[in-house]
Design an enzyme around this catalytic site. Structure first.
Site, mmCIF file in Angstrom:
data_model
loop_
_atom_site.group_PDB
_atom_site.id
_atom_site.type_symbol
_atom_site.label_atom_id
_atom_site.label_comp_id
_atom_site.label_asym_id
_atom_site.label_seq_id
_atom_site.Cartn_x
_atom_site.Cartn_y
_atom_site.Cartn_z
ATOM 1 N N LEU A 133 0.556 -1.185 -0.072
ATOM 2 C CA LEU A 133 -0.236 0.080 0.077
ATOM 3 C C LEU A 133 0.751 1.175 0.100
ATOM 4 O O LEU A 133 1.886 1.149 0.478
ATOM 5 C CB LEU A 133 -0.970 0.032 1.355
ATOM 6 C CG LEU A 133 -2.061 -1.180 1.441
ATOM 7 C CD1 LEU A 133 -2.608 -1.142 2.716
ATOM 8 C CD2 LEU A 133 -2.971 -1.116 0.221
ATOM 9 N N ASP A 134 0.342 2.325 -0.787
ATOM 10 C CA ASP A 134 1.062 3.574 -0.588
ATOM 11 C C ASP A 134 1.324 3.938 0.636
ATOM 12 O O ASP A 134 0.448 3.564 1.685
ATOM 13 C CB ASP A 134 0.382 4.742 -1.348
ATOM 14 C CG ASP A 134 0.185 4.467 -2.810
ATOM 15 O OD1 ASP A 134 0.989 3.784 -3.370
ATOM 16 O OD2 ASP A 134 -0.748 5.358 -3.280
ATOM 17 N N ARG A 135 2.355 4.784 1.191
ATOM 18 C CA ARG A 135 2.600 5.076 2.305
ATOM 19 C C ARG A 135 1.357 5.758 3.176
ATOM 20 O O ARG A 135 0.970 5.370 4.356
ATOM 21 C CB ARG A 135 3.595 6.282 2.803
ATOM 22 C CG ARG A 135 4.136 6.893 3.780
ATOM 23 C CD ARG A 135 5.088 7.701 3.872
ATOM 24 N NE ARG A 135 5.447 7.932 5.085
ATOM 25 C CZ ARG A 135 6.699 9.208 5.449
ATOM 26 N NH1 ARG A 135 7.373 9.600 4.509
ATOM 27 N NH2 ARG A 135 6.839 9.324 6.689
ATOM 28 N N TYR A 136 0.753 6.734 2.517
ATOM 29 C CA TYR A 136 -0.568 7.215 3.281
ATOM 30 C C TYR A 136 -1.981 6.346 2.773
ATOM 31 O O TYR A 136 -3.085 7.041 3.302
ATOM 32 C CB TYR A 136 -0.617 8.605 2.847
ATOM 33 C CG TYR A 136 0.621 9.245 3.480
ATOM 34 C CD1 TYR A 136 0.591 9.773 5.069
ATOM 35 C CD2 TYR A 136 1.612 9.825 2.776
ATOM 36 C CE1 TYR A 136 1.693 10.162 5.444
ATOM 37 C CE2 TYR A 136 2.729 10.509 3.380
ATOM 38 C CZ TYR A 136 2.660 10.796 4.825
ATOM 39 O OH TYR A 136 3.596 11.594 5.207
ATOM 40 N N THR A 137 -1.752 5.266 2.508
ATOM 41 C CA THR A 137 -3.018 4.710 2.155
ATOM 42 C C THR A 137 -2.853 3.519 3.317
ATOM 43 O O THR A 137 -1.983 2.745 3.660
ATOM 44 C CB THR A 137 -3.203 3.605 0.964
ATOM 45 O OG1 THR A 137 -3.087 4.734 -0.139
ATOM 46 C CG2 THR A 137 -4.284 2.858 0.898
#
Length: 291
Positions: A133-137
């Site tokens: 997952l993306d860092r902020y997901t």
């Protein structure tokens, strides 16, 4: 690592063909065949060319993977949702990176998972992130605890057979309650952003409207392909960027990173042959209510 399956077919079958039908890749089979493991039928060691008879158990014993010393240990929480001998399903917080990189070399999901296996005194201490997952997901993320599990699940990943759904809060109100976005996504040299472009890779995203506010919509989103930033790019392309997504034009006045969570994960366990399904609820943007 030791795993056993019972062959349910009606005709004899070679070990390789049986394991491939379960999802095992060529590379792992060749490693096992060439000295990094053993094959047992009815608890007796056999050659890898042996045929299995109906109702016979096949056991593979693989050499454990030792820890990669270049990966630092982090005792930060792992937030485990589910665990068995082969899998870890975790709930990744938004803001935590999946794997180490040039700017973040510790505290990532991988650093935490290695530390966890070391503390558990696991024979295998080199976890494999199956989903990222993306860092902020934030949200559900699957980790294989050893290389056999990683190999056995790879076919499902490559053929997009793993069900992955997300909860997204986006700007604006939709005309359609349900739709599919089928637009190719490309990378441009020197840019972090992905773009919609004819020379890109095919990307397919499906969404359903779940709730509406005055100027925002809550979506259930399903990925049919797995391109970098796919949901973010696709929703921005139809003028409904994720709230808080500064990279793709989202409103950051109320939330400082993309309002996106992985909320459902389902796959067929190649060891038990049962469907494993995990979900979590996101009813509003945590700590930041939309009014």
């Amino acid at each position: 690592m030791e795993n056993t399956w019972q062959y349910q077919g009606a005709q004899p079958i070679k070990i390789k063909k049986f394991l491939q039908s379960l999802g095992m890749g060529h590379r792992l089979f060749n490693d096992l065949k060439n000295g990094q493991g053993k094959f047992l039928v009815d608890h007796r060691k056999v050659r890898p060319t042996t045929k299995i008879l109906p109702n016979q158990p096949l056991t593979i014993i693989a050499q454990p993977e030792l820890r990669d010393l270049s990966v630092k240990l982090s005792d930060a929480p792992l937030n485990i949702v589910y665990e068995d001998d082969n899998w870890l399903v975790i709930d990744k917080p938004a803001g935590v990176t999946s794997i180490p990189g040039p700017t973040v070399d510790n505290g990532t999901v991988l650093n935490r998972a290695v530390h966890y296996l070391v503390e558990e005194k696991s024979a295998d201490q080199r976890p494999h992130l199956i989903t990222r997952l993306d860092r902020y997901t934030g949200g559900l993320l699957l980790i294989a605890k050893h290389h056999v599990a990683s190999s056995m699940i790879s076919q499902q990943v490559q053929q997009h057979q793993m069900l992955k759904e997300y909860t997204a809060f986006v700007s604006g109100i939709f005309d359609k309650e349900h739709d599919i976005i089928d637009k190719p996504i490309a990378r441009r040299e020197g840019q972090v952003q992905r773009v919609i472009a004819e020379d890109g890779q095919r990307a397919v995203t499906e969404y359903w409207v779940e709730e509406e506010g005055a100027d925002w919509t809550k979506l259930r989103v399903r990925l049919h392909t797995g391109r970098t930033h796919q949901i973010r790019v696709h929703l921005a392309s139809i003028n409904h960027p994720l709230i808080g997504d500064h990279l793709y034009g989202g409103d950051t006045s109320k939330y400082q990173h993309q309002a996106l969570w992985a909320t459902k994960l389902s796959f067929k366990d190649p060891f038990t042959l049962k469907q494993l399904t995990f979900s979590r609820e996101i009813n509003e943007i945590p700590d930041k209510k939309i009014k």
